[in-house]
Design a protein around this motif. Structure first.
Motif, PDB file in Angstrom:
ATOM      1  N   ILE A 267       4.706  16.294  -6.244  1.00 31.65           N
ATOM      2  CA  ILE A 267       4.131  16.138  -4.901  1.00 31.65           C
ATOM      3  C   ILE A 267       3.993  14.676  -4.482  1.00 31.65           C
ATOM      4  O   ILE A 267       3.441  14.384  -3.431  1.00 31.65           O
TER       5      ILE A 267
ATOM      6  N   ALA B  24      -0.274  -0.941   4.720  1.00 27.86           N
ATOM      7  CA  ALA B  24      -0.530   0.505   4.687  1.00 27.86           C
ATOM      8  C   ALA B  24      -1.533   0.749   3.564  1.00 27.86           C
ATOM      9  O   ALA B  24      -1.263   1.468   2.607  1.00 27.86           O
ATOM     10  N   THR B  25      -2.690   0.119   3.706  1.00 29.12           N
ATOM     11  CA  THR B  25      -3.657   0.098   2.600  1.00 29.12           C
ATOM     12  C   THR B  25      -4.553   1.336   2.556  1.00 29.12           C
ATOM     13  O   THR B  25      -5.416   1.443   1.685  1.00 29.12           O
TER      14      THR B  25
ATOM     15  N   ARG C 253      -2.793  12.660   7.776  1.00 25.59           N
ATOM     16  CA  ARG C 253      -1.496  12.258   7.234  1.00 25.59           C
ATOM     17  C   ARG C 253      -0.404  12.218   8.310  1.00 25.59           C
ATOM     18  O   ARG C 253       0.485  11.361   8.270  1.00 25.59           O
TER      19      ARG C 253
ATOM     20  N   LYS D  25      12.714  -2.209  -3.557  1.00 28.85           N
ATOM     21  CA  LYS D  25      12.057  -2.641  -4.804  1.00 28.85           C
ATOM     22  C   LYS D  25      10.623  -2.111  -4.807  1.00 28.85           C
ATOM     23  O   LYS D  25       9.936  -2.192  -3.784  1.00 28.85           O
TER      24      LYS D  25
ATOM     25  N   VAL E 264       8.084  -2.780  -1.835  1.00 27.58           N
ATOM     26  CA  VAL E 264       6.815  -2.051  -1.666  1.00 27.58           C
ATOM     27  C   VAL E 264       5.910  -2.426  -2.838  1.00 27.58           C
ATOM     28  O   VAL E 264       6.322  -2.334  -3.998  1.00 27.58           O
ATOM     29  N   ILE E 265       4.687  -2.858  -2.522  1.00 27.18           N
ATOM     30  CA  ILE E 265       3.734  -3.202  -3.585  1.00 27.18           C
ATOM     31  C   ILE E 265       2.528  -2.277  -3.465  1.00 27.18           C
ATOM     32  O   ILE E 265       1.903  -2.184  -2.401  1.00 27.18           O
ATOM     33  N   ARG E 266       2.219  -1.580  -4.536  1.00 27.81           N
ATOM     34  CA  ARG E 266       1.048  -0.690  -4.498  1.00 27.81           C
ATOM     35  C   ARG E 266       0.286  -0.824  -5.805  1.00 27.81           C
ATOM     36  O   ARG E 266       0.887  -1.083  -6.854  1.00 27.81           O
ATOM     37  N   LYS E 267      -1.028  -0.622  -5.735  1.00 26.73           N
ATOM     38  CA  LYS E 267      -1.813  -0.735  -6.976  1.00 26.73           C
ATOM     39  C   LYS E 267      -1.924   0.604  -7.682  1.00 26.73           C
ATOM     40  O   LYS E 267      -2.136   0.660  -8.889  1.00 26.73           O
ATOM     41  N   GLU E 268      -1.802   1.720  -6.937  1.00 31.34           N
ATOM     42  CA  GLU E 268      -1.956   3.044  -7.534  1.00 31.34           C
ATOM     43  C   GLU E 268      -0.747   3.408  -8.387  1.00 31.34           C
ATOM     44  O   GLU E 268       0.356   2.913  -8.159  1.00 31.34           O
ATOM     45  N   GLU E 269      -0.982   4.323  -9.326  1.00 35.95           N
ATOM     46  CA  GLU E 269       0.104   4.784 -10.188  1.00 35.95           C
ATOM     47  C   GLU E 269       1.111   5.610  -9.398  1.00 35.95           C
ATOM     48  O   GLU E 269       2.301   5.573  -9.635  1.00 35.95           O
ATOM     49  N   PHE E 270       0.577   6.384  -8.426  1.00 37.80           N
ATOM     50  CA  PHE E 270       1.429   7.258  -7.620  1.00 37.80           C
ATOM     51  C   PHE E 270       1.299   6.899  -6.151  1.00 37.80           C
ATOM     52  O   PHE E 270       0.288   6.354  -5.724  1.00 37.80           O
ATOM     53  N   PHE E 271       2.280   7.303  -5.369  1.00 37.28           N
ATOM     54  CA  PHE E 271       2.097   7.314  -3.927  1.00 37.28           C
ATOM     55  C   PHE E 271       1.142   8.452  -3.616  1.00 37.28           C
ATOM     56  O   PHE E 271       1.252   9.530  -4.201  1.00 37.28           O
ATOM     57  N   ILE E 272       0.236   8.219  -2.695  1.00 38.21           N
ATOM     58  CA  ILE E 272      -0.742   9.251  -2.378  1.00 38.21           C
ATOM     59  C   ILE E 272      -0.135  10.274  -1.428  1.00 38.21           C
ATOM     60  O   ILE E 272       0.505   9.924  -0.456  1.00 38.21           O
ATOM     61  N   VAL E 273      -0.356  11.522  -1.738  1.00 40.23           N
ATOM     62  CA  VAL E 273       0.001  12.578  -0.797  1.00 40.23           C
ATOM     63  C   VAL E 273      -1.145  13.582  -0.772  1.00 40.23           C
ATOM     64  O   VAL E 273      -1.949  13.618  -1.673  1.00 40.23           O
TER      65      VAL E 273
ATOM     66  N   GLY F 264       0.795  -1.219   0.000  1.00 38.71           N
ATOM     67  CA  GLY F 264       0.000   0.000   0.000  1.00 38.71           C
ATOM     68  C   GLY F 264       0.823   1.261   0.000  1.00 38.71           C
ATOM     69  O   GLY F 264       2.003   1.265   0.358  1.00 38.71           O
ATOM     70  N   CYS F 265       0.161   2.320  -0.407  1.00 43.88           N
ATOM     71  CA  CYS F 265       0.876   3.586  -0.551  1.00 43.88           C
ATOM     72  C   CYS F 265       0.121   4.711   0.118  1.00 43.88           C
ATOM     73  O   CYS F 265       0.028   5.804  -0.385  1.00 43.88           O
ATOM     74  N   SER F 266      -0.439   4.427   1.285  1.00 47.79           N
ATOM     75  CA  SER F 266      -1.003   5.523   2.075  1.00 47.79           C
ATOM     76  C   SER F 266       0.175   6.343   2.590  1.00 47.79           C
ATOM     77  O   SER F 266       1.322   6.060   2.257  1.00 47.79           O
TER      78      SER F 266
ATOM     79  N   VAL G 153       6.915  -2.385  -6.722  1.00 45.61           N
ATOM     80  CA  VAL G 153       6.086  -3.180  -7.632  1.00 45.61           C
ATOM     81  C   VAL G 153       4.734  -2.500  -7.738  1.00 45.61           C
ATOM     82  O   VAL G 153       4.084  -2.240  -6.720  1.00 45.61           O
ATOM     83  N   GLN G 154       4.323  -2.183  -8.972  1.00 45.91           N
ATOM     84  CA  GLN G 154       2.998  -1.590  -9.139  1.00 45.91           C
ATOM     85  C   GLN G 154       2.017  -2.669  -9.572  1.00 45.91           C
ATOM     86  O   GLN G 154       1.948  -3.057 -10.738  1.00 45.91           O
ATOM     87  N   ASP G 155       1.271  -3.161  -8.633  1.00 45.48           N
ATOM     88  CA  ASP G 155       0.286  -4.216  -8.887  1.00 45.48           C
ATOM     89  C   ASP G 155      -0.620  -4.305  -7.661  1.00 45.48           C
ATOM     90  O   ASP G 155      -0.270  -3.797  -6.598  1.00 45.48           O
ATOM     91  N   GLU G 156      -1.744  -4.961  -7.823  1.00 43.51           N
ATOM     92  CA  GLU G 156      -2.668  -5.088  -6.684  1.00 43.51           C
ATOM     93  C   GLU G 156      -2.423  -6.387  -5.943  1.00 43.51           C
ATOM     94  O   GLU G 156      -2.374  -7.467  -6.562  1.00 43.51           O
TER      95      GLU G 156
END
Lengths: 44, 400
Positions: B10, B55-56, B248, B23, A34-43, A11-13, B25-28
């Motif tokens: 940003i 950290a979902t 945040r 590393k 780090v594995i995230r589904k979003e294109e960007f890290f969220i800020v 996740g990228c919260s 990885v962009q995936d769900e």
């Protein structure tokens, strides 16, 4: 964690990026992914 | 939203993480196997772990209001949402914009749109409670904000419920409980967020009312899985009761705390005070701890003091007014909350001193001797130091 162990962060919260960066700084020999589904890290 | 920074500038760049040796990885992630300690992603790759950090995050709540699926009804959580909103406004030449919910996201976006769009917008904000920023401010402080924003051209409808979003394929209005109809080319809904806990539930982690249950070290009910940020339930510092706390600040600190825990440190997370800030045009609002209203809801009998202050000494050009309200627990005399409404940015950060005092358990008496760093260009006169003056006022109120 011990050297060579694996930490996976999902996740990228606001939490995921800081957790990864500090974990690498404190434990340089730990393998971090780090594995995230979003294109960007969220800020905000 | 303001167009003051590019999207790329940003976000945490992948390059920053990758150059540190992480590393990306962009995936769900579709499955976590806590027995074999593996994570599977949508495209089928499997990653093994010794420790896992979840950290979902959270997702904006879309209330079950009629018309919510019409084109032009939007929420905002991240950069892609902001880009979608901006494109929609530009492509449709939107003029009438209605915000449902007067939380800080609505108020900031509304003011940024009015401030930065070349054409004149008709912006309305609908809030069910009796004031804007209801989670940050009491009515007496929020009234100052509302008057300022109305002067800037925002229409604020408090004590009103959005009953229905109307339109034919795309939104063209919002019907209020009072019967009034607001014209709308775009409806922006900001009524809170819900923790993303599907993965945690699938793993079988213990859940709280507001998200994944964690201890003071960010550890979940599974010893090899930690979690932090918007997806976890927080504990309020004052009451020690569960709270959503989806801001945040605590998210970042919890991520960093989890990293320290994994590295062998025994540092505890103290709980949250929901400290936050909001900037609208040239007005900055900040708050921490309990409002007077929330303190009453939590069973505290409070004593409050509100003080008008100055960003500089009175004779210095450019001096701007600001206002602070402090809330004390009458029984223990401890500080439990603060609110600032300021026409300059810098004084709003004095809320951090209030937060520090709450965390330290400071009392009315102790704050009457608080001494600020003082200079004609950066603060009010020492005799008008508002935290000290507010504590003195509270002291007097207790004697009456």
């Amino acid at each position: 964690m011990k050297n060579g162990e694996k930490l996976v962060i999902v996740g990228c919260s606001g939490s995921g990026g800081p957790a990864a960066m500090l974990a690498k700084k404190l434990m340089p020999e730990v393998d971090i992914t780090v594995i995230r589904k979003e294109e960007f890290f969220i800020v905000r | 939203m303001a167009g003051l920074a590019t999207g790329q500038s940003i976000v945490v760049a992948d390059k920053m993480l990758e150059s540190a040796g992480i590393k990306v990885v962009q995936d769900e992630v579709t499955k976590v196997d806590p027995v074999n300690k593996t994570v599977t992603v949508a495209e089928g790759r499997v990653f093994s772990y010794d420790k896992l950090f979840l950290a979902t995050g959270a997702s904006a709540i879309m209330p079950p209001i009629e018309g919510k699926d019409l084109a032009g009804v939007m929420t905002l959580r991240g950069l892609p949402d902001a880009e979608k909103i901006k494109s929609y406004i530009a492509e449709r030449n939107a003029v009438n914009i209605v915000f449902i919910g007067a939380g800080f996201i609505s108020m900031e976006v509304a003011s940024l749109l009015v401030e930065n769009m070349e054409r004149k917008l008709n912006v309305s904000i609908v809030e069910f409670m009796n004031r804007p920023l209801p989670l940050m401010l009491d009515k007496d402080m929020a009234d100052v904000v509302q008057a300022y924003l109305e002067e800037k051209g925002l229409k604020i409808f408090t004590g009103e419920k959005a009953e229905k979003i109307v339109g034919n394929g795309k939104v063209d209005g919002v019907l209020l409980g009072s019967g009034k109809k607001l014209d709308a080319d775009l409806v922006f809904i900001n009524v809170g967020a819900r923790a993303n806990v599907e993965l945690a539930e699938q793993i079988g982690l213990e859940m709280g009312r507001f998200g994944i249950k964690v201890n003071k070290y960010q550890e979940t009910s599974n010893p090899d899985i930690l979690a932090g940020g918007d997806c976890v339930e927080k504990i309020n510092f004052i009451t020690k009761k569960p709270t959503p706390g989806r801001l945040r600040g605590p998210a970042v600190m919890q991520g960093r705390l989890a990293a320290k825990r994994l590295a062998g440190y025994d540092i505890e997370f103290p709980g949250v005070l929901d400290a936050g800030g909001c900037k609208m045009f040239d007005m900055t609002v900040s708050a921490t701890g309990f409002s007077e209203e929330r303190a009453a809801e939590e069973g505290f009998q409070s004593v409050c003091a509100t003080v008008d202050s100055r960003s500089k000494h009175v004779m210095i050009p450019g001096m701007k007014p600001w206002k602070i309200k402090l809330i004390f627990d009458k029984k223990t005399r401890k500080l439990i909350g603060g609110q600032i409404v300021s026409h300059a940015v810098a004084p709003a950060k004095e809320i951090d001193a209030v937060t520090a005092f709450i965390l330290a358990g400071k009392t009315i008496e102790e704050l009457t001797t608080f001494t600020c760093a003082c200079n004609p260009d950066i603060s009010s006169e020492p005799s008008a130091e508002p935290i000290t003056v507010a504590a003195e006022q509270a002291l007097q109120k207790l004697k009456l």
